[in-house]
Design an enzyme around this catalytic site. Structure first.
Site, PDB file in Angstrom:
ATOM      1  N   GLY A 114      23.320   9.988  27.645  1.00  0.00           N
ATOM      2  CA  GLY A 114      23.679   9.489  29.300  1.00  0.00           C
ATOM      3  C   GLY A 114      22.125   9.309  29.752  1.00  0.00           C
ATOM      4  N   THR A 143      28.728   9.679  28.006  1.00  0.00           N
ATOM      5  CA  THR A 143      28.755  10.946  28.743  1.00  0.00           C
ATOM      6  C   THR A 143      30.081  10.997  29.323  1.00  0.00           C
ATOM      7  OG1 THR A 143      28.050  12.139  30.859  1.00  0.00           O
ATOM      8  CG2 THR A 143      27.795   9.719  30.762  1.00  0.00           C
ATOM      9  N   ASP A 145      30.756  12.356  31.890  1.00  0.00           N
ATOM     10  CA  ASP A 145      30.767  12.456  33.240  1.00  0.00           C
ATOM     11  C   ASP A 145      31.117  10.934  33.815  1.00  0.00           C
ATOM     12  OD1 ASP A 145      28.251  14.431  33.024  1.00  0.00           O
ATOM     13  OD2 ASP A 145      30.185  15.074  33.680  1.00  0.00           O
ATOM     14  N   GLY A 188      31.176  18.566  35.761  1.00  0.00           N
ATOM     15  CA  GLY A 188      30.831  17.639  36.660  1.00  0.00           C
ATOM     16  C   GLY A 188      29.860  18.335  37.461  1.00  0.00           C
ATOM     17  N   GLU A 240      32.673  21.583  38.983  1.00  0.00           N
ATOM     18  CA  GLU A 240      31.764  22.780  38.867  1.00  0.00           C
ATOM     19  C   GLU A 240      30.520  22.768  39.901  1.00  0.00           C
ATOM     20  OE1 GLU A 240      29.792  22.928  35.035  1.00  0.00           O
ATOM     21  OE2 GLU A 240      29.995  20.818  34.844  1.00  0.00           O
ATOM     22  N   ARG A 284      44.404  32.386  41.093  1.00  0.00           N
ATOM     23  CA  ARG A 284      43.796  32.519  39.781  1.00  0.00           C
ATOM     24  C   ARG A 284      43.057  31.450  39.358  1.00  0.00           C
ATOM     25  NH1 ARG A 284      45.435  36.916  40.357  1.00  0.00           N
ATOM     26  NH2 ARG A 284      46.807  38.124  39.493  1.00  0.00           N
TER      27      ARG A 284
END
Ligand code: F6P
Length: 366
Positions: A114, A143, A145, A188, A240, A284
């Site tokens: 990447g 990658t 991503d 990500g 994330e 949750r």
């Protein structure tokens, strides 16, 4: 006697489920085009520095081995996360790398990875030009991503979206039986392509990505609106690296310090606590994590990964170097390394796909 020509290939960064298809493509075509040896770096440039490399012909003996390699998830050669220093910062490391490359009589260096990997071969290519070394360099983009600037697609991305979408699908089937909020936190850190695509594909009600900082009040009201409409569960697809508007205004240093003190381990758990407090609803959190980089690659990724590997070998045969292979639509093309090395391809709030998602009724918390 034909000139002896040797290649060395390395894999680096977060491996994808399909990274070996490109390695198989490079190996098969390099041998067919008369290269003498194809070496594999073990654990990328970091392994090379420790003299960890193999002659791939000692591992790959048949067409079957090549087919098996294509289907072996994760990096056959191992991977690394190692960012080369600038040449002026540590010349000795470059001298060591090129001493090894010259000892192996390497003509071409192919790196599959990447952003950091493309940055690595740009630096090595610059050093080779500066010091008159014979080695030439090629980058093969990989990658999950899909955040490499200059290419429409990186292999591994669709396979990661497939796993992330399956996670959201599975949450859907259990969400309907509870009056709850479900947060699916996806990979990500800096770029939200995986979350954006999986969120749309999985029918998430709210998508939060790093490029579109969210206002918690807007997230809460989107959840409450759904409840008022009698829809008693809400699914959020959260990258994330998703960040609130107020945190997006902090400097990198301030934000890092704030994260260090954050009570919750991830943004998903932080949001869960905030939503519970604001709405009284049960929340949750599900985090598929590194499973998004494993499993069996989807056919689309197998095709582009193999094509890129073949294209890399073709460029080497033509001695057309100093480039990164890219996907332009469905066609393989190339981009000079200096144009892309290390640049990220971000989601824009004005991207057509974001506007269309909003028309689907998806909230981005903005
Ligand atoms: O770069 C790919 C990626 O999977 C990111 O999406 C993710 O944030 C990161 O790697 C995880 O890195 P590591 O495997 O070092 O934890």
């Amino acid at each position: 006697m034909a000139k002896k020509r040797n290649i060395i290939v390395g894999q680096s960064g977060g491996p994808t489920s399909v990274i070996n298809s490109s390695l198989a493509g490079v190996y098969k075509n390099a041998i067919e085009r008369g290269f003498d040896k194809v070496y594999g770096m073990l654990h990328g440039i970091q392994g090379l520095l420790d003299e960890q490399y193999i002659d791939l012909s000692t591992q790959i003996h048949s067409e079957l081995d090549i087919e098996l390699l294509k289907r072996t998830p994760s990096a056959f050669l191992g991977s690394c996360r190692f960012k080369l220093p600038e040449i002026h910062e540590d010349k000795a490391i470059y001298e060591k790398i090129f001493e090894i490359l010259n000892r192996l009589d390497i003509d071409a260096f192919i790196y599959i990875g990447g952003n950091d990997s493309m940055d690595t071969i740009k630096k090595l290519s610059d050093y080779a030009i500066l010091t008159g070394q014979k080695q030439k360099f090629l980058g093969v983009p990989k990658t999950i991503d899909n955040d490499l600037w200059g290419t429409d697609m990186t292999f591994g991305f669709q396979s990661a979206v497939d796993i992330a979408t399956q996670t959201i699908d599975c949450i859907h089937t259990t969400a309907a039986s509870h009056n709850r909020v479900f947060i699916v936190e996806l990979m990500g850190h800096k770029v939200g392509w995986v979350t954006l695509h999986a969120g749309i594909a999985g029918g998430a009600d709210i998508i939060l990505i790093p490029e579109i900082p969210y206002d918690l009040k807007h997230v809460i009201s989107a959840i409450q609106r759904r409840n008022e409409q009698g829809k008693h569960f809400t699914i959020l697809a959260v990258a994330e690296g998703a960040i609130s508007k107020e945190d997006a205004k902090l400097t990198k240093k301030q934000y890092k310090a704030k994260l260090a003190k954050r009570k919750h381990s991830t943004v998903g758990y932080e949001l869960a606590s905030q939503i519970e407090k604001a709405t009284g609803l049960e929340v949750r959190v599900t985090i598929p994590g590194h499973t998004q980089r494993g499993g069996s690659p989807v056919p689309f990724d197998r095709v582009i990964s193999s094509r890129l590997g073949v294209a890399a070998a073709e460029l080497i045969a033509k001695e057309d170097y100093g480039k990164m292979l890219i996907m332009k639509g469905y066609d393989v093309a190339t981009l000079p390394l200096e144009k892309t090395a290390g640049k990220l391809k971000y989601v824009s709030p004005d991207d057509q796909i974001v506007l269309q998602a909003k028309h689907l009724g998806i909230s981005f918390g903005d």
